[in-house]
Write a protein that holds these residues in place. Sequence first.
Motif, short mmCIF file in Angstrom:
data_model
loop_
_atom_site.label_atom_id
_atom_site.label_comp_id
_atom_site.label_asym_id
_atom_site.label_seq_id
_atom_site.Cartn_x
_atom_site.Cartn_y
_atom_site.Cartn_z
N UNK A 6 81.30 -21.34 3.83
CA UNK A 6 80.49 -22.44 3.30
C UNK A 6 81.16 -23.77 3.63
N UNK A 7 80.50 -24.85 3.23
CA UNK A 7 81.03 -26.22 3.30
C UNK A 7 81.58 -26.59 4.68
N UNK A 8 80.74 -26.44 5.69
CA UNK A 8 81.14 -26.82 7.04
C UNK A 8 81.14 -28.34 7.17
N UNK A 14 89.16 -39.71 17.49
CA UNK A 14 89.65 -40.36 18.71
C UNK A 14 90.29 -39.35 19.66
N UNK A 15 90.85 -38.28 19.10
CA UNK A 15 91.53 -37.29 19.94
C UNK A 15 90.69 -36.03 20.19
N UNK A 16 89.44 -35.99 19.72
CA UNK A 16 88.59 -34.82 19.95
C UNK A 16 87.64 -34.57 18.80
N UNK A 17 87.93 -33.51 18.02
CA UNK A 17 87.08 -33.18 16.88
C UNK A 17 87.89 -32.42 15.83
N UNK A 18 87.41 -32.53 14.59
CA UNK A 18 88.01 -31.81 13.46
C UNK A 18 86.89 -31.05 12.76
N UNK A 19 87.06 -29.74 12.66
CA UNK A 19 86.06 -28.88 12.02
C UNK A 19 86.74 -28.15 10.86
N UNK A 20 86.12 -28.22 9.68
CA UNK A 20 86.67 -27.57 8.48
C UNK A 20 85.57 -26.73 7.84
N UNK A 21 85.92 -25.52 7.44
CA UNK A 21 84.99 -24.65 6.72
C UNK A 21 85.77 -23.94 5.61
#
Length: 102
Positions: A6-8, A14-21
Motif C-alpha cells: 500500500x501507500x505507493x 534531481x538524481x533520478x527518482x525515489x519510490x516508496x511503498x
Amino acid sequence: STFAYSQLSAKRTASGAEIIATVKNTSSREGDEVVQLYFAGGPQEDAPVRSLRGFQRIHLKAGESRAVKFTVSADDVPKDKVEISVGGGQPVGSTPHVSGSL
C-alpha cells in the motif's frame, strides 16, 4: 507468510527518482519477502512489457509493516511518464502489488 502492499509514493528527483511503498506481513507468522520494483515498457515497438528496476529482501514479524524505499538513477528513469509497480513479483494475476505512475 502473506504480504500486502500500500501507500505507493513516487517522485522524480534531481538524481533520478525515489519510490516508496509500505509492505505489511498479513499472516500470523514472521517471514521474508522480496520486494520488487517494475517499470512498464517504453513507447518503442519492441520495448519489454515491464522491466525489473530494483529489489530488496526484507524480514517482517507477524503483523509488522515497513516502508521500503527504492532510489533509481536518472539514467534508468524514462523521460516520459511511466507506469510503475511495487510488489512480491511481476504485477500479474493475484501477485500482491501496488501500482502507480512516475
